[in-house]
Design a protein around this motif. Structure first.
Motif, PDB file in Angstrom:
ATOM      1  N   ASP A 127      31.796  96.795  85.056  1.00  0.00           N
ATOM      2  CA  ASP A 127      30.359  96.969  85.208  1.00  0.00           C
ATOM      3  C   ASP A 127      29.710  95.595  85.134  1.00  0.00           C
ATOM      4  O   ASP A 127      29.635  94.986  84.071  1.00  0.00           O
ATOM      5  N   ASP A 128      29.258  95.092  86.282  1.00  0.00           N
ATOM      6  CA  ASP A 128      28.766  93.714  86.269  1.00  0.00           C
ATOM      7  C   ASP A 128      27.420  93.587  85.570  1.00  0.00           C
ATOM      8  O   ASP A 128      26.924  92.492  85.377  1.00  0.00           O
ATOM      9  N   ALA A 129      26.841  94.711  85.199  1.00  0.00           N
ATOM     10  CA  ALA A 129      25.592  94.628  84.445  1.00  0.00           C
ATOM     11  C   ALA A 129      25.838  94.744  82.943  1.00  0.00           C
ATOM     12  O   ALA A 129      24.905  94.712  82.160  1.00  0.00           O
ATOM     13  N   ALA A 130      27.115  94.875  82.564  1.00  0.00           N
ATOM     14  CA  ALA A 130      27.408  95.045  81.142  1.00  0.00           C
ATOM     15  C   ALA A 130      27.121  93.748  80.377  1.00  0.00           C
ATOM     16  O   ALA A 130      27.521  92.671  80.801  1.00  0.00           O
ATOM     17  N   ASP A 176      27.217  92.196  76.405  1.00  0.00           N
ATOM     18  CA  ASP A 176      27.499  92.390  74.981  1.00  0.00           C
ATOM     19  C   ASP A 176      26.477  91.577  74.210  1.00  0.00           C
ATOM     20  O   ASP A 176      26.502  90.351  74.219  1.00  0.00           O
ATOM     21  N   ARG A 177      25.575  92.257  73.535  1.00  0.00           N
ATOM     22  CA  ARG A 177      24.447  91.521  72.943  1.00  0.00           C
ATOM     23  C   ARG A 177      24.873  90.651  71.777  1.00  0.00           C
ATOM     24  O   ARG A 177      24.143  89.765  71.356  1.00  0.00           O
ATOM     25  N   TYR A 178      26.037  90.911  71.211  1.00  0.00           N
ATOM     26  CA  TYR A 178      26.467  90.061  70.102  1.00  0.00           C
ATOM     27  C   TYR A 178      27.424  88.964  70.534  1.00  0.00           C
ATOM     28  O   TYR A 178      27.934  88.229  69.721  1.00  0.00           O
ATOM     29  N   ASP A 179      27.688  88.880  71.862  1.00  0.00           N
ATOM     30  CA  ASP A 179      28.549  87.823  72.374  1.00  0.00           C
ATOM     31  C   ASP A 179      27.698  86.580  72.586  1.00  0.00           C
ATOM     32  O   ASP A 179      26.887  86.513  73.501  1.00  0.00           O
ATOM     33  N   THR A 180      27.864  85.578  71.705  1.00  0.00           N
ATOM     34  CA  THR A 180      27.005  84.397  71.797  1.00  0.00           C
ATOM     35  C   THR A 180      27.622  83.318  72.671  1.00  0.00           C
ATOM     36  O   THR A 180      27.079  82.235  72.807  1.00  0.00           O
ATOM     37  N   LYS A 181      28.795  83.609  73.278  1.00  0.00           N
ATOM     38  CA  LYS A 181      29.442  82.595  74.105  1.00  0.00           C
ATOM     39  C   LYS A 181      29.099  82.760  75.574  1.00  0.00           C
ATOM     40  O   LYS A 181      28.976  81.801  76.309  1.00  0.00           O
ATOM     41  N   ARG A 182      29.011  84.004  76.045  1.00  0.00           N
ATOM     42  CA  ARG A 182      28.898  84.198  77.484  1.00  0.00           C
ATOM     43  C   ARG A 182      27.527  84.668  77.954  1.00  0.00           C
ATOM     44  O   ARG A 182      27.243  84.687  79.134  1.00  0.00           O
ATOM     45  N   PHE A 183      26.671  85.098  77.034  1.00  0.00           N
ATOM     46  CA  PHE A 183      25.417  85.676  77.500  1.00  0.00           C
ATOM     47  C   PHE A 183      24.214  84.932  76.947  1.00  0.00           C
ATOM     48  O   PHE A 183      24.197  84.557  75.776  1.00  0.00           O
ATOM     49  N   ALA A 184      23.239  84.751  77.811  1.00  0.00           N
ATOM     50  CA  ALA A 184      21.998  84.131  77.381  1.00  0.00           C
ATOM     51  C   ALA A 184      21.284  85.093  76.446  1.00  0.00           C
ATOM     52  O   ALA A 184      21.317  86.298  76.633  1.00  0.00           O
ATOM     53  N   ARG A 185      20.702  84.565  75.422  1.00  0.00           N
ATOM     54  CA  ARG A 185      20.039  85.432  74.458  1.00  0.00           C
ATOM     55  C   ARG A 185      18.583  85.012  74.362  1.00  0.00           C
ATOM     56  O   ARG A 185      18.159  84.404  73.372  1.00  0.00           O
ATOM     57  N   LEU A 186      17.816  85.316  75.385  1.00  0.00           N
ATOM     58  CA  LEU A 186      16.435  84.865  75.436  1.00  0.00           C
ATOM     59  C   LEU A 186      15.643  85.464  74.285  1.00  0.00           C
ATOM     60  O   LEU A 186      15.691  86.658  74.032  1.00  0.00           O
ATOM     61  N   GLY A 187      14.956  84.606  73.584  1.00  0.00           N
ATOM     62  CA  GLY A 187      14.164  85.081  72.459  1.00  0.00           C
ATOM     63  C   GLY A 187      14.955  85.174  71.172  1.00  0.00           C
ATOM     64  O   GLY A 187      14.395  85.373  70.104  1.00  0.00           O
ATOM     65  N   HIS A 188      16.286  85.086  71.287  1.00  0.00           N
ATOM     66  CA  HIS A 188      17.117  85.170  70.079  1.00  0.00           C
ATOM     67  C   HIS A 188      18.081  84.006  70.067  1.00  0.00           C
ATOM     68  O   HIS A 188      19.255  84.174  69.741  1.00  0.00           O
ATOM     69  N   GLU A 189      17.660  82.821  70.458  1.00  0.00           N
ATOM     70  CA  GLU A 189      18.595  81.735  70.631  1.00  0.00           C
ATOM     71  C   GLU A 189      19.305  81.396  69.328  1.00  0.00           C
ATOM     72  O   GLU A 189      18.678  81.221  68.278  1.00  0.00           O
ATOM     73  N   VAL A 190      20.631  81.352  69.402  1.00  0.00           N
ATOM     74  CA  VAL A 190      21.443  80.941  68.257  1.00  0.00           C
ATOM     75  C   VAL A 190      22.447  79.919  68.782  1.00  0.00           C
ATOM     76  O   VAL A 190      22.662  79.839  69.988  1.00  0.00           O
ATOM     77  N   PRO A 191      23.072  79.128  67.900  1.00  0.00           N
ATOM     78  CA  PRO A 191      24.055  78.143  68.384  1.00  0.00           C
ATOM     79  C   PRO A 191      25.200  78.835  69.111  1.00  0.00           C
ATOM     80  O   PRO A 191      25.543  79.981  68.813  1.00  0.00           O
ATOM     81  N   PHE A 192      25.811  78.097  70.065  1.00  0.00           N
ATOM     82  CA  PHE A 192      26.921  78.613  70.868  1.00  0.00           C
ATOM     83  C   PHE A 192      28.058  79.082  69.965  1.00  0.00           C
ATOM     84  O   PHE A 192      28.496  78.361  69.064  1.00  0.00           O
TER      85      PHE A 192
END
Lengths: 408, 268
Positions: free
Chosen positions: B207-210, B212-228
């Motif tokens: 599912d290319d829209a999947a 993972d909101r807790y994956d801080t390596k591969r997904f941009a987290r707009l508004g919740h920026e945390v270190p890589f």
């Protein structure tokens, strides 16, 4: 030889063998003047195209498959996404096909409103065509002017149905809404200015040397080729065949209005450009006549056919039986009779046909969308060889293809 | 018990149909009721076998034998003035009678008439190309092959047109699944690592829209920026929802009614 391999896309396995001076140029699918997702494989000798393979399918969403698994009313918003420049024309073609299938007669006011929407959409589409084609050829001014006028018409569509691009403004059996109070005066205000606007574009382009060099004697589609490739609409009329479905097989009230079908036998890009300009004038002529018809119509907007069409909102809210019918029609969908129908309408691009095969179920058994742009893309195979690379852009412009429609 | 799903038609079914309901028919008229169609039919019948013919919704439908398709269309183009092939495609009736219905939608501009020529072919049969008569058949026959897998003989450039070249299956068949291939998630895992590695690697995410909101390596987290690569299993820090004036989000200002203009007339 392409080796099928799941791990790597197949096109990485193509070998390019250099035999002569022929160069293969990959045009698109992300080229700004490809008008969407057209990919052209051009075989070139120096600057001249010797062979062209249009490659389509980059916007394929499987609408025909979707239709087989939707009730008829559910499919209406999907038709918007075919020719998204003039989406009411698509809505209309589908609505008319289903109406023919179940044998419905639409109230006169709905017909008048439909005619208005169709012609407004034709103007929107033609203005958009002019803007983008002129931009492709380098005439930025015309682009800005044409978009300004198109914006007024989009506002009008917004006044009517709330949407600017994907209207879904037509229902099976009629139209959902009456036109708002200021619609006709606003439309009149626009139409009064339109002839001057069109004249402005023509003053800028008609005798412009660059425009003439890019358009005249370029992209000549002989009558035989146009017929054989299934070209319709302005593409066919520019090749000398006077065939407009609005005139020849009239639907709605087109047999009651007076308008002309501009035809040209020059067959080139310039002829098509002139036809688009003349057709805009004819559309304005039709709109003036239709606006006058509106006053003498009764207020009914939807056909009365309880088996297929929900009752008006007032009845649904006050009468138990209407509410039950509405509930069944929304949850299960209408079930048209067993049979098949092919209905062609004149969309701004050409003949837009819907073939529906119904087996009596709530979903169409097979729905084939005959989109004019599909064949107008196909004709590039035979049309482009012999032309030079810059002509390719001008020719794609005047074919007026929209990829929502080509790939469906 | 699991619900029975027929394998030959996996498309969506009406969830309720009255058992006594008989579907009405779109009325058919006799061909003799229209003089132009009657003459056309006579010309076709003189040379080819016509299995059935009638008029439905103002258009004549003619059933012919599949091997006659080129001949009939040639006759219609050269002698009966049906100069344009508007459309052709197929309808899948494999689950009912093991056949495809192929239709050719013809248009005569001089007579203002449309005829639909139809023929039925069995599952693995091929049909003759009419590309030599109508160039438009070049693309529609390719589309028909793409969508139904019907082979066309003597076609100049026979390949898929809408789907990618390496696509498996033909989407408009009634047997074609609506929700994709449930085993596809294991194709590459099995091929590269072997079936025994399934537990270790897990299914491929197709599912290319999947996200993972807790994956801080591969997904941009707009508004919740945390270190890589930060570990945030407990959730992300609170989001600011205040206006800029209240030490909230930068550039999100409070709406001031007095200093804004309301446009009422769009000056058409």
């Amino acid at each position: 030889m392409q080796v099928k391999n799941r791990l790597r896309p197949f096109f990485e396995n193509i070998n390019f063998d250099r035999k002569d001076n022929e160069l293969i140029l990959n045009f698109g699918p992300q080229h700004p003047s490809a008008h969407g997702q057209l990919r052209l494989m051009l075989h070139l000798q120096q600057e001249q195209v010797v062979k062209a393979h249009p490659d389509i399918g980059y916007l394929h969403r499987g609408m025909e498959k979707m239709a087989e698994n939707m009730i008829y009313n559910e499919f209406m918003p999907t038709t918007d996404r075919m020719d998204y420049i003039a989406s009411s024309s698509n809505n209309y073609g589908f609505a008319l096909a289903v109406e023919k299938l179940i044998g419905l007669e639409v109230p006169r006011r709905a017909k008048v409103i439909r005619m208005m929407l169709l012609e407004i959409n034709r103007l929107i589409s033609h203005l958009f065509w002019l803007a983008t084609t002129a931009l492709d050829i380098g005439a930025m001014t015309v682009f800005l002017y044409a978009f300004r006028e198109r914006e007024y018409l989009m506002d009008l569509m917004e006044d009517y149905c709330g949407a600017r691009l994907t209207h879904s403004a037509i229902r099976i059996g009629g139209v959902p809404l009456d036109i708002p109070d200021n619609f006709i005066p606003d439309l009149k205000k626009f139409l009064d200015k339109l002839p001057q606007n069109i004249k402005d574009y023509e003053d800028l382009l008609d005798t412009n040397r660059i425009w003439q060099m890019r358009m005249e004697e370029v992209g000549v589609i002989p009558t035989e080729m146009a017929l054989s490739w299934g070209c319709t609409g302005p593409m066919l009329r520019a090749s000398g065949v006077a065939w407009d479905i609005r005139k020849e097989e009239p639907y709605e009230l087109y047999d009651e209005v007076d308008f002309d079908i501009p035809v040209s036998d020059k067959c080139d890009n310039y002829a098509r450009y002139k036809l688009y300009m003349m057709e805009m004038r004819e559309s304005a002529k039709i709109l003036y006549q239709v606006m006058d018809m509106y006053a003498d119509t009764s207020t009914e907007l939807m056909a009365h056919a309880p088996q297929y069409i929900s009752a008006p909102k007032l009845d649904i809210m006050t009468q138990n039986y209407s509410l039950m019918q509405h509930f069944v029609l929304v949850t299960q969908g209408m079930r048209p009779p067993v049979g098949e129908v092919y209905v062609a309408t004149e969309s701004p691009k050409g003949e837009l046909g819907y073939y529906i095969n119904s087996q009596g179920g709530p979903y169409p058994y097979r729905l084939k969308l005959r989109a004019p742009s599909f064949w107008h893309t196909g004709v590039l195979t035979d049309l482009l060889p012999g032309h030079y690379i810059p002509d390719v852009v001008a020719i794609i412009g005047t074919t007026n293809i929209v990829f929502g429609e080509v790939d469906r | 018990m699991r619900r029975y799903v027929p394998k030959d038609d996996v498309q969506k079914k009406a969830y309720y149909t009255d058992r006594y309901w008989v579907a009405p028919q779109v009325p058919k008229a006799k061909v003799s009721s229209d003089s132009v169609f009657a003459e056309d039919l006579k010309a076709i019948e003189a040379k080819f076998k016509v299995l059935d013919a009638y008029i439905q919704v103002e258009q004549m439908v003619v059933y012919i034998q599949p091997e006659d398709n080129f001949g009939v269309l040639e006759l219609m183009k050269k002698e009966l003035e049906y100069t344009q092939l508007s459309e052709m495609s197929a309808v899948d009736f494999l689950s009912q009678r093991g056949e495809f219905d192929i239709f050719y939608q013809m248009l005569s501009m001089s007579k203002r008439k449309r005829i639909r020529v139809k023929c039925a072919i069995k599952k693995d049969e091929a049909i003759e190309s009419v590309e030599k008569l109508f160039r438009s058949a070049d693309w529609s026959e390719r589309e028909m092959y793409d969508m139904f897998g019907i082979k066309v003989n003597n076609h100049p450039f026979f390949k898929r047109i809408l789907m990618p070249d390496d696509w498996e299956g033909h989407p408009l068949l009634k047997t074609y699944p609506l929700h994709g291939d449930e085993f596809a998630a294991w194709y590459e895992v099995d091929k590269i690592f072997g079936k025994e590695a399934r537990d270790i690697i897990g299914p491929e995410i197709r599912d290319d829209a999947a996200v993972d909101r807790y994956d801080t390596k591969r997904f941009a987290r707009l508004g919740h920026e945390v270190p890589f690569g930060a570990e945030i299993p407990e959730g992300e820090p609170a989001v600011k929802t205040e206006y800029q004036e209240d030490d909230g989000v930068f550039l999100i200002e409070r709406f001031e009614k007095e200093s804004s203009t309301v446009i009422t007339d769009r000056d058409r």
